[in-house]
Design an enzyme around this catalytic site. Structure first.
Site, PDB file in Angstrom:
ATOM      1  N   CYS A  46     -24.394  10.909  -0.236  1.00  0.00           N
ATOM      2  CA  CYS A  46     -25.786  10.970  -1.130  1.00  0.00           C
ATOM      3  C   CYS A  46     -26.835  10.221  -0.376  1.00  0.00           C
ATOM      4  CB  CYS A  46     -25.305  10.686  -2.484  1.00  0.00           C
ATOM      5  SG  CYS A  46     -23.826  11.366  -3.209  1.00  0.00           S
ATOM      6  N   LYS A 121     -27.845   8.233 -10.577  1.00  0.00           N
ATOM      7  CA  LYS A 121     -28.597   7.178 -11.320  1.00  0.00           C
ATOM      8  C   LYS A 121     -29.788   6.702 -10.495  1.00  0.00           C
ATOM      9  CE  LYS A 121     -25.588   8.370 -14.073  1.00  0.00           C
ATOM     10  NZ  LYS A 121     -24.719   9.355 -13.243  1.00  0.00           N
ATOM     11  N   SER A 475     -20.546  15.232 -16.085  1.00  0.00           N
ATOM     12  CA  SER A 475     -21.209  15.664 -14.927  1.00  0.00           C
ATOM     13  C   SER A 475     -22.047  16.869 -14.927  1.00  0.00           C
ATOM     14  CB  SER A 475     -20.247  15.438 -13.783  1.00  0.00           C
ATOM     15  OG  SER A 475     -20.868  16.224 -12.700  1.00  0.00           O
TER      16      SER A 475
END
Length: 555
Positions: A46, A121, A475
């Site tokens: 990511c 986040k 999720s």
């Protein structure tokens, strides 16, 4: 300049001496100092490209007359932490990231900031920090991962979680599970569906904090480097023009963002994050705002409930295509952005550029990804806000394609781990209402996501036959009849603490109600010992607010 506080006048000679030691010249020091903050890490795909992208942002800042200074902050990768005690660190990391950006930027009296983000986040944390500091700033999302392929079928990490459940049910063997595992994530980028990262990347574009179209570019696309360079230029333009985040994070923009989440059946985590961003920007924005937004039909066919990934959405015209549909239907308002364009002007420019790239605006493949209001996938957005004697402060119901009501006996578990063990042991029956409590912001602590449980249910073929309710969260890859963010949470005396096995639980979306006929007031609440007594998570548990307020930790 704000940075004059650390670099101007005889008294700042010691600070200038230290700046020179980093290689800066007198000319460099005299220019605006621009923070380039990123969440680079090599533990997950990511955030893998962010350090390289930071170099291109730096070049853009320099080209536009600024001096970049670089910082790194943390990331917690949900896909790795999911289903473990490590997942408790995920939501608290949002606060740590926002705090660390604020402290690094304000501690050095910087003039502006570009934040590069990847994991779930990190994206809302960047927006929270910008809203809090109100310095000229831009956020660039590192981009989505490409889909994997297994047996000629596109797959994402969602299919890996579901394969775990299928494996437990005996529907696939070890070899097939291993094959799916090896093929799902082919390289750099955040999870590929309209999960939390891509949902929040779209939210930040809608809020005007990310330039239109730049977040949509996949992580491995060469165009991402030019996007990073442009962000360096754009932040300098914003600084020169005096544009600030609180000018873009308005009530109208927040409503636009909530509508966009509903229209794409995006992650319910966006509810927590939009509430938190609004709080930091000083905009009153209540949970009930999301119910009005949720009346928007689903107009994009994206995973987890749909067929396509963020890569295909980008090829179809990306966020601008979605916003153009919403504008045409009168569902969103025109608002300012950090580029100086209005939101609608940015949409128009992006649509023209997309058409110029060779993809017609009425291309049938693109229309399949975003069928729009002409052929909505669902008449109601991807979530609804419910209340009742099990959720006096409210909760978020993630809606399946067809079901609007479920009633059944409660199967009560005091942790995600206990519920997952029951699912893997095939102890859940059709019709059950799985209750996972003491997993809220304070009780978890950290409000873990329940993807391991929900994906295992889908993998076992129970996704359409059970419901799950929790004071935890889900999720963005979760789908099925799921209710999360139940507030107040069990650890703070919420009604879930009084629920028992066998109690009838009724979830009625049309009535906007979640309740039980059990006499909860006559019972003593169940209690558990605090799971964490020291360190960052214990501090978080003491200070975190209800999920109905976005699980914020500032006043």
């Amino acid at each position: 300049m704000n940075s004059d506080q650390i670099k101007s006048g005889p008294s700042r000679a010691p600070a200038r001496a230290m700046l020179r030691a980093t290689g800066l010249s007198d000319a460099d020091i005299a220019r605006p100092l621009v923070g380039v903050v990123h969440t680079w890490s090599d533990i997950s795909p990511c955030n893998l490209t962010l350090r390289e992208l930071a170099g291109h942002v730096r070049e853009g800042v320099k080209a536009a007359g600024g001096t970049p200074v670089e910082f790194n902050t943390i990331a917690v990768t949900d896909g790795i932490a999911m289903g473990t005690v490590g997942m408790r660190a995920s939501l608290p990391s949002r606060e740590v990231i926002a705090d660390s950006i604020e402290l690094a930027v304000s501690g050095h009296c910087l003039d502006a900031v570009v934040v590069l983000v990847g994991c779930d986040k990190t994206i809302p944390a960047a927006a929270m920090a910008l809203g809090r500091m109100d310095l000229p700033g831009v956020v660039l999302y590192g981009g989505t991962i490409q889909p994997g392929f297994c047996k000629a079928k596109k797959i994402t990490v969602q299919e890996v979680f579901e394969a775990v459940g299928a494996h437990a049910a005996g529907r696939i063997d070890d070899a097939e599970l291993a094959e799916i595992e090896r093929r799902a994530c082919p390289g750099a980028g955040a999870c590929g569906g309209q999960f939390t990262a891509n949902t929040m990347a779209m939210v930040l574009t809608t809020l005007g904090l990310s330039p239109m179209g730049l977040n949509d570019i996949p992580a491995t696309d060469p165009g991402k480097r030019e996007a990073a360079f442009r962000c360096g230029e754009i932040v300098m333009q914003a600084l020169a023009a005096g544009r600030r985040p609180r000018q873009t994070i308005t009530l109208e923009a927040l409503r636009n963002a909530a509508v966009t989440v509903a229209a794409t059946a995006g992650s319910t985590n966006a509810v927590l994050h939009i509430l938190a961003i609004a709080h930091e920007a000083g905009v009153p924005f209540a949970l009930e705002e999301f119910e009005a937004a949720s009346r928007t039909p689903v107009i994009a066919d994206l995973k987890p409930g749909g067929r396509f990934t963020a890569v295909e959405l980008h090829a179809a015209g990306g966020t601008a295509r979605v916003l153009a549909e919403l504008r045409a239907a009168g569902r969103i308002a025109d608002t300012p952005t950090m580029t100086g364009q209005t939101l609608f002007a940015a949409v128009d420019a992006a649509r023209v550029a997309h058409a110029a790239s060779g993809t017609a605006l009425d291309d049938p493949e693109a229309a399949a990804v975003v069928p729009g209001f002409a052929a909505p996938l669902k008449p109601h957005g991807g979530y609804s806000v419910l209340y009742g004697n099990l959720a006096p402060e409210g909760c978020i119901c993630k809606l399946p394609a067809q079901r609007r009501r479920h009633e059944g006996p409660a199967r009560v578990f005091d942790s995600e781990d206990a519920a997952f063990a029951a699912v893997q042991a095939r102890a859940i029956q059709p019709g059950d209402v799985i209750v996972i409590r003491f997993e809220g912001p304070a009780g978890g602590p950290g409000m873990r996501e329940m993807l391991a449980v929900t994906a295992a249910l889908v993998g076992q073929g129970l996704g359409n036959d059970v419901a799950l309710i929790t004071d935890g969260r889900f999720s963005g890859a979760t789908h099925g009849f799921m209710v999360g963010h139940i507030a107040p949470e069990a650890a703070r005396g919420g009604p879930l603490a009084r629920l028992r096995d066998g109690d009838r639980v009724r979830i009625d979306v049309d009535a906007r109600e979640i309740r039980t006929d059990a006499d909860l007031d006559a019972r003593e609440p169940a209690r558990i010992e605090p799971r964490v007594r020291h360190g960052a998570l214990a501090k978080y548990a003491r200070h975190v607010a209800s999920a109905s307020r976005g699980a914020i930790t500032t006043g």
